[in-house]
Design an enzyme around this catalytic site. Structure first.
Site: not given
Length: 393
Positions: A189-190
Site C-alpha cells: 500500500h503506497c
C-alpha cells in the site's frame, strides 16, 4: 563566506536526514549512526512527542494525537498526495522563476522551456493513473479468474478464506487493512498514491518511478548546463586568469568558480543538489521494484519468503541440535571408545554445520520475458481474458 558554509552544511544535513529516513533500515546501515537517526525519526521522536503531549494536556491530548495518527496512517487519506503535488509544483515554479531567465543560453535552447513543462505534466499524469486506477480488487465477479491464473504453491500461499471479505483468497492476494479490500498480486500500500499497488497498476507505479528519476536527472543536468553557460557568457575564467592572475588550471580555478557560483547562483546550486539526491533515491526504488518484477515477486512476497526461510532454518537447527544431543547421550551410554585423534576432531564438522540451506522455490517466476509481459499486460486486461469472461457471461 559564512553564507557559503551555511549552504554546504544545510545540504549535508538534508542529505543525511533524507537518507536516514528512507534507507536507515537497510542492512548496510545496521549499527551505524544512519540507523540510529532512522529509529529516532520513525519512532523515537514520536514517542517523545506523545509523552510530552500527555504530560502537558493529559489523556485527552494523547487521544487526539492518536486519532490523528489513525487517520493519517491507518485510513485512506490524500495528505501525501497533496504533499507530492505541492513539492513538484513549488519546485517547478522555483525553477521557472530563477532559471528560465537564462534559457535560451550558451548550451541550452529555448525548447527546454516547453519540454520541462511537458515532462512535469507526464509525471503528474502517471501519478494520477497510479493513484486512481484499480489495483486489482478481488470481487465475486472476478474471483474465479484470479483463482485459475495464480495457483497455490502450498508454501507461502495455501487455500483459505479472507476473514474480512468472506471470499476465497486467491494466491498472491492480500487484504489491505487500510483500503479494506483484497487486492490481487498485492505488492504494497503506497501512501504517496493513497492506493494499493497490485496486479493492474504495478506498471503505472514502475513508470512513475522511472519517469520521475528521469525528470530529476534532466533538471540536474539542465541547471548544470545553465550555470556552465553563465560561466562562458560572463567570461569568468578569462577574468580570473587575466585580471586576477589565477593560474589557468582546474585545481587553481575550481575554488574561485565554486565561490562565485555559490555567491551568485545559490538557489540553482541548492536545486541541483536536491534534484540529484532525489534522483538517486528514485533510482534505488526503481531498481528494487524492477528486480522484483523481473523475478515475478512482490514486496509482500519478499516478506513472506523471509519469514518462511527464517522459520525453516530455525526448524532445521532445532532438529540438528536434537540429533546431536541424542547422539551424545547415546555415546555416553555406549562403551568408551579409544580417544579420537585431536587433529581429526579439530577439523571434524559439527552436526549443525551439515544442515542444508533452505531453498526459495518461486513457482510464479516463469522467465524474464513472461514476467515482464505479466506486469505490462495484466491478466484481467488481456483480450483473451476479456473474451473468456464474455463467453462465460
Amino acid at each position: 563566506m559564512a553564507v557559503h558554509w551555511a549552504l554546504i552544511c544545510h545540504g549535508l544535513i538534508t542529505l543525511i536526514v533524507v537518507v536516514s529516513f528512507l534507507c536507515g533500515q537497510w542492512p548496510i546501515f545496521q549499527g551505524t549512526p544512519i540507523s540510529s537517526i532512522h529509529r529516532f525519526l520513525t519512532s523515537g521522536a514520536y514517542q517523545y512527542f506523545l509523552k510530552f503531549v500527555g504530560s502537558v494536556f493529559g489523556d485527552k491530548g494523547t487521544n487526539s494525537v492518536l486519532s490523528v495518527e489513525y487517520y493519517c496512517c491507518d485510513r485512506p487519506n490524500p495528505i501525501l498526495q497533496i504533499i507530492y503535488l505541492a513539492i513538484i509544483g513549488s519546485t517547478y515554479c522555483i525553477i521557472v522563476k530563477t532559471t528560465f531567465q537564462y534559457i535560451p543560453g550558451y548550451y541550452l535552447s529555448g525548447v527546454h522551456r516547453y519540454t520541462s513543462l511537458l515532462a512535469v505534466a507526464i509525471g503528474i499524469l502517471l501519478f494520477l493513473l497510479t493513484s486512481f486506477s484499480d489495483p486489482g480488487t478481488v470481487t465475486v465477479d472476478n474471483i474465479s479468474q484470479y483463482l485459475s491464473v495464480y495457483p497455490y504453491d502450498n508454501i507461502i500461499y495455501t487455500k483459505k478464506e479472507c476473514s474480512t471479505c468472506k471470499l476465497p483468497k486467491p494466491a498472491r492476494s492480500k487484504h489491505c487493512s487500510i483500503c479494506n479490500r483484497c487486492v490481487a498480486r498485492f505488492d504494497h500500500h503506497c501512501g504517496w498514491m493513497n492506493n494499493c499497488i497490485g496486479e493492474r497498476n504495478t506498471r503505472y507505479f514502475l513508470a512513475f518511478l522511472l519517469w520521475h528519476f528521469l525528470i530529476c536527472m534532466y533538471a540536474t543536468i539542465a541547471i548544470g548546463l545553465v550555470l556552465a553557460g553563465r560561466l562562458k557568457e560572463l567570461k569568468i575564467v578569462y577574468i580570473l586568469t587575466v585580471y586576477y592572475g589565477v593560474e589557468n588550471s582546474f585545481r587553481s580555478l575550481a575554488p574561485h568558480i565554486v565561490q562565485w557560483l555559490l555567491g551568485s547562483y545559490n538557489t540553482q546550486i541548492l536545486l541541483m543538489v536536491f534534484m540529484a539526491i532525489v534522483s538517486l533515491l528514485l533510482a534505488g526504488f526503481f531498481a528494487y521494484h524492477a528486480k522484483l518484477c523481473l523475478t515475478n515477486t512482490t514486496m509482500n512476497e519478499t516478506f513472506k519468503w523471509q519469514d518462511y526461510v527464517s522459520w525453516q532454518e530455525k526448524l532445521i537447527e532445532a532438529r540438528a541440535s536434537s540429533a546431536a544431543l541424542k547422539a551424545s547421550i547415546n555415546g555416553v551410554n555406549r562403551e568408551r571408545k579409544p580417544p579420537e585423534n585431536k587433529c581429526k576432531s579439530l577439523f571434524k564438522r559439527s552436526p549443525l554445520e551439515s544442515t542444508e540451506a533452505v531453498a526459495k522455490n518461486n513457482v510464479y517466476d516463469k522467465g524474464l520475458f513472461h514476467n515482464l509481459y505479466e506486469v505490462i499486460f495484466p491478466v484481467r486486461t488481456r483480450a483473451s481474458h476479456l473474451h473468456a469472461k464474455s463467453k462465460s457471461g
